[in-house]
Structure formats: C-alpha cells, structure tokens
Design an enzyme around this catalytic site. Sequence first.
Site, short mmCIF file in Angstrom:
data_model
loop_
_atom_site.label_atom_id
_atom_site.label_comp_id
_atom_site.label_asym_id
_atom_site.label_seq_id
_atom_site.Cartn_x
_atom_site.Cartn_y
_atom_site.Cartn_z
N GLU A 229 6.60 8.14 -11.01
CA GLU A 229 7.54 7.39 -11.73
C GLU A 229 7.39 7.31 -13.29
O GLU A 229 7.10 6.26 -14.10
CB GLU A 229 7.05 5.83 -11.29
CG GLU A 229 7.13 5.67 -9.81
CD GLU A 229 6.85 4.25 -9.34
OE1 GLU A 229 6.55 3.51 -10.15
OE2 GLU A 229 7.07 4.09 -8.16
N ASN B 291 7.17 12.54 -8.43
CA ASN B 291 7.50 11.49 -7.19
C ASN B 291 8.20 10.18 -8.25
O ASN B 291 7.46 9.89 -9.08
CB ASN B 291 6.40 11.09 -6.41
CG ASN B 291 6.57 10.02 -5.32
OD1 ASN B 291 7.76 10.42 -4.61
ND2 ASN B 291 6.18 8.95 -5.20
N HIS C 239 13.44 3.78 -1.88
CA HIS C 239 13.67 2.40 -1.50
C HIS C 239 14.91 1.75 -1.77
O HIS C 239 15.32 1.45 -2.87
CB HIS C 239 12.57 1.70 -2.69
CG HIS C 239 11.26 1.96 -2.52
ND1 HIS C 239 10.44 1.69 -1.06
CD2 HIS C 239 10.25 2.71 -3.27
CE1 HIS C 239 9.17 2.39 -1.55
NE2 HIS C 239 9.06 2.84 -2.64
N GLU D 66 8.88 7.36 0.48
CA GLU D 66 8.77 5.99 0.68
C GLU D 66 9.82 5.27 1.07
O GLU D 66 10.12 4.19 0.70
CB GLU D 66 8.29 5.41 -0.66
CG GLU D 66 7.15 6.16 -1.40
CD GLU D 66 6.60 5.52 -2.79
OE1 GLU D 66 6.98 4.09 -3.13
OE2 GLU D 66 5.90 6.17 -3.50
N ASP E 248 12.39 2.88 2.77
CA ASP E 248 12.53 1.59 3.44
C ASP E 248 14.09 1.17 3.10
O ASP E 248 14.48 1.51 1.94
CB ASP E 248 11.39 0.54 3.25
CG ASP E 248 10.85 0.34 1.45
OD1 ASP E 248 11.92 0.65 0.80
OD2 ASP E 248 9.95 -0.17 1.46
O1 9MR Z 1 3.09 -0.71 -1.45
C1 9MR Z 1 2.23 -0.86 -2.31
C2 9MR Z 1 1.67 -2.37 -2.65
O2 9MR Z 1 0.84 -2.45 -1.67
C3 9MR Z 1 1.13 -2.36 -4.04
O3 9MR Z 1 1.03 -3.62 -4.19
C4 9MR Z 1 2.04 -1.73 -5.23
C5 9MR Z 1 1.65 -2.01 -6.41
O4 9MR Z 1 2.40 -1.36 -7.41
O5 9MR Z 1 2.49 -0.51 -4.98
C6 9MR Z 1 3.16 -0.24 -3.49
O6 9MR Z 1 3.47 1.00 -3.49
C7 9MR Z 1 4.36 1.44 -4.45
C8 9MR Z 1 3.96 2.88 -4.55
O7 9MR Z 1 2.78 3.07 -4.66
C9 9MR Z 1 4.76 3.67 -5.66
N1 9MR Z 1 6.15 3.42 -5.35
C10 9MR Z 1 6.67 1.99 -5.26
C11 9MR Z 1 5.96 1.40 -4.24
C12 9MR Z 1 6.37 -0.07 -3.84
O8 9MR Z 1 5.98 -0.81 -5.17
#
Ligand code: 9MR
Length: 470
Positions: free
Chosen positions: A170, A212, A249, A278, A280
């Site tokens: 990101e 990513n 997402h 990722e 969804d």
């Molecule tokens: O799913 C993850 C969640 O449990 C955490 O609280 C969150 C914190 O930033 O991160 C989520 O996973 C993220 C991933 O690492 C990177 N892309 C976005 C995902 C959803 O926020």
Amino acid sequence: MTERCHGDTRPPTGPRARTAVVLAAAALLAATGAAFLPSTASAGTTLGASAAEKGRYFGTAVAASRLSDNAYTTILNREFNMVTAENEMKMNATEPQQGRFSYGAAEQIVNHARSRGMSVRGHTLAWHSQQPGWMESMSGSALRQAMLNHVTQVATHFRGQVVAWDVVNEAFADGGSGGRRDSNLQRTGNDWIEAAFRAADAADPNAKLCYNDYNTDNWTHAKTQGVYNMVRDFKARGVPIDCVGFQSHFNNNSPYVSNYRTTLSSFAALGVDVQITELDIQGAPANTYRSVVEDCMAVPRCNGITVWGIRDSDSWLASQTPLLFNSNGSKKPAYDAVLAALNNGTPVPTTAPPTSVPPTSVPPTSTPPTTAPPTTPPPGGGCTATLQDSTRWGDRFNSQVTVSGASNWSVVVAVTPPQKVSATWNGSPSWDSSGNVMTMRSNGSGNVFGFTTMANGNWTRPQVLSCTAS
Ligand code: 9MR
C-alpha cells in the site's frame, strides 16, 4: 514432530534465476516457453483441489487466535492450500521492540499450514501502517536502516517457508495523483521500495517478491497506472520484483469492474506474476465472485486467489458479509460460483522442458502423460489405491490417487528425494520425519485425492506403498 520439511532444501545459492525459481507451491509458475493446454473441465470438490488441478492455489487469510476453533480449522483444512497470516507477520507483530523479534503467532500459522500441505504467503515486510510504536516515531536514515534490517531479519527467518512475500504494501496514494502515499517510509526517499525489494531478495532469493495494494483493480484509475509504471520501471532497471498482489476488496464505493481482466493481463505482460491477495466482495454476489475467478483463470500468470477470511464472522468487514462461508460455516452461493469457475477454468500453461536434465531423470514433457499406465500397489487391508499422472509443468507435476474398497482409508505414498510434495487436496496428509513419505487419510471429500510434487530435477513417479482401511 511430524511437520514436513518441504521447501527447506534450498537450491545452491547464486544469482536470482527468475525463470527457474523452484517454489514449494502448486501455483507459483514462471510461465516461459508456454505450451497451452486446452480448457478442460475438472471436478475438484474443494477450492484448493480445483485450483491445484489448474496449476493455481486458493488461499485464505488466517488469524492465529482462531486456530483453536474447530469449525474454522475444519473448513480451512478442507478447502484451502495457501494461507496468509492476517496480522501476525506485520511489522508490529514481528518486531515489537527494536531488534527484538517475535515470531510465535506467525509460526503457529506457518506450522499449521505447512504440516497440512498448504503453502504460505508472507504479509507484509514494509508498510506505513501497523508499524511498531518505536518505528512510527523514527525518520530519515535511521528509519531506512531499521526498515531494511526488519526486511532482512524477517525474510531470513522464514526463508524456505514462505513462497511469496508482500514485500511492500500500500505505498501508493488514493485519488487522482497516481503518486506515492506520504508516510515516514516515503520520506526516507523515493527509492525505499526498491531498497526493500533488494533486501528481501538478498535474504530469500527463492521467495517470489510482490508489491501489494488496494484500489488498483480498475485499469483506468490513476493509482493503478502509478503502480503499473513503477513495476515497469523496476523490470527495466532489474529491481528484483516477481509479482503484484491485487487486494481486491470490492464494495459499493470501490466496485468490481469488467476491465479487471485487462488490469491483470497488463501487469502480467510486464513479466510479473499476478495474484489476488485479499479478495472480499460486499454482499458476496455470486456473479461477481464468478467474474473475478474467471478473470484470474483467463490470465496464465494469475497464480492464485486468496480470500480475506473464511466465514463472514471472521471478516474484518463482518457486517458486509463479504466471504464464501456464512457465519455458521455453510457454503454460500458465491462458494458454488467460485468452485464452478475454478473447475471450468483454463490450466496455467505447462513450461518447455528444461534444457539440461540430469541423466537419471525422465525429461518432462509439455503434455500431461495421461496415457501412462497407472501404478497399482499390492492390495493391503481391504482397499486398493491407484496412482495416475495428471498435469505436468516445467518444475512440478500433479498426481491423482483413486481409492477403492473402503471409504475410511489411509494411503501411504513415497516421493523420491529431492522431490517434495508442495500441495495436496481431498485428504488429510501427514509426513514421516524425512518428509518423503506421506500418509493421506480420507477426510470426507470422496475417494480421489491429489497432490503436487516439486520435481527438483527428478521426474520419477511417486509410489503408493500401501492402502489400509480403518
Ligand atoms: O484484516 C486485518 C485486520 O484484522 C486489521 O485490524 C487491519 C489493520 O490494518 O488489517 C487488516 O488487513 C489489511 C491488510 O493487512 C492489508 N490490506 C487491507 C486489509 C484490510 O484492512
């Protein structure tokens, strides 16, 4: 310890050989010298099995805290052959205090996955978010050094256990600029991303190294183009990047668009693999899930798909019910659509035979040797297991074993070192201490199981040693 040690055998070190990287994953394929197989329908009964039959993987994010939930692990073990730690490999988890590394929760996930024939994607080595407090307050060359040390230490720790790393996550800005996101890491200099990739490459030359990001699915978006230009520049300058992860997402503000396939294929044309990392989708519409899978299957370098959680109740966006299983663990319509799209999809291309093959091994062919006679083991304990070759790629091959005479069976299969089994489906595997002998037990998915063997230069057919009914 029954944990299998595939992937621990590392080829001799040397220059990073991008098209000859041997990976312990069913799907991570450098598609060179491609010979395309026709689109063939198959009948995999789980997501992982269907994907593996097409030379790909199907993964999920896993939270270590849920591994004690039986309903969760039942679905995990049955359906998936790739795992991403949802939070446990992030910077704040792995280096909570500077120079003190903590791998317990991450290792729980890695061990759970690898001991069951699943591979692991590493997520993530460098990110502006979820940094440990000590790093958040750093800047300049001290931060650059700390980041590089983190990348080196963590990638070294998991060397041989992680098939692909999200090296940088990101780093691009939302909106119309197409430029980098401001962050403490970005302020250390624009070259921070390539520096991270070079450090990861030095630490683990055999893992695939990915960039990513999210909101990079729509080909017309400035952010997508910004990432594309960076990857093109990296490839042109020899920065070691192997793959691009599309988080995907999808929701009402950031919907799936039909040019997604153009995005995937355009990045692949730069000479990188693409992975959906990722996935969804708000509301989990079956048609949209189907389209995403079809788009991946249409792109030979789309290695696999990871959904961001198993049941809706496991999702970071639980209220959007965006996943393939509902909160009580039942399959949703989206699940059926995904499975059908995997089964109807095009296999990844086979690769041309290697130019030099050790004299003791059978050279690989570019077509699956479907006419090879099946190997039938001596009958034992009331069942018979018959092994048949299926798809063969430049670095690995699939085998299928059909069991008759029992529904509760246990089949012992041996591979020849340095071969390693890298993925399995439709059974519960365990390994002996050598890692070469696999015992596969029925898991309710029927009487046909399969597995992927990394040849590591040896193309001997695996042998069924016994079949026992219990
Ligand atoms: O799913 C993850 C969640 O449990 C955490 O609280 C969150 C914190 O930033 O991160 C989520 O996973 C993220 C991933 O690492 C990177 N892309 C976005 C995902 C959803 O926020």
